[in-house]
Design an enzyme around this catalytic site. Sequence first.
Site: not given
Length: 197
Positions: A30, A52, A60
């Site tokens: 990512y 998000e 995350w």
Amino acid sequence: MDYNERTSVEVIDMVERLAWAAQDPLLQAYHDHEWGVPVHDDRALFELLSLEGFQAGLSWLIVLQKRAAIKQAFYDFELTAVAQMPPAKIDALAQDPQLIRNRLKLQAVVVNAQAIQRVQQAWGSFDAYLWHWVDGKPLVNRPQSQAEIPTQTPLSQTIAKDMKKRGFKFVGPVIIYSYLQGAGLVDDHLAGWRRLE
């Protein structure tokens, strides 16, 4: 959306990665291929905003691990389909162990799809609305260390306030700063980092 849909850049010349990105191969991919790469597609911007929102209070990495299931549950983030999702669908998703089953976060995806549609009517696209905050150009910071990267800024506070007025959910200034980084409006890769094309 995977990184190949976001950018044709596939070769990375890595000088230094942020510490959070070294914790897992998903985070590394990512960081190297998506984070900080400018996004202009409304569907992709909607997906990232949704992810998000799911991250709030979580890592995350958990979001990335559930990303494929989240995409499937929300029709690959096709705005019209998501905006029309009935409450019964959210009830069903809240029972799915493959997802992040926080009902408020699940509902926020639908609410935010509807808010994006209103923004599209006013601005022509969600992309136009979002990128006007940075005059269409990424803010490149190049910090020397992760400690120099803020969790929020006056810009993220302003955007969060405006988005809340427009009916968006899970758009506090910390989430929005992370969103700006992820969507490439802000590039906080460390000094010395460069991506080869």
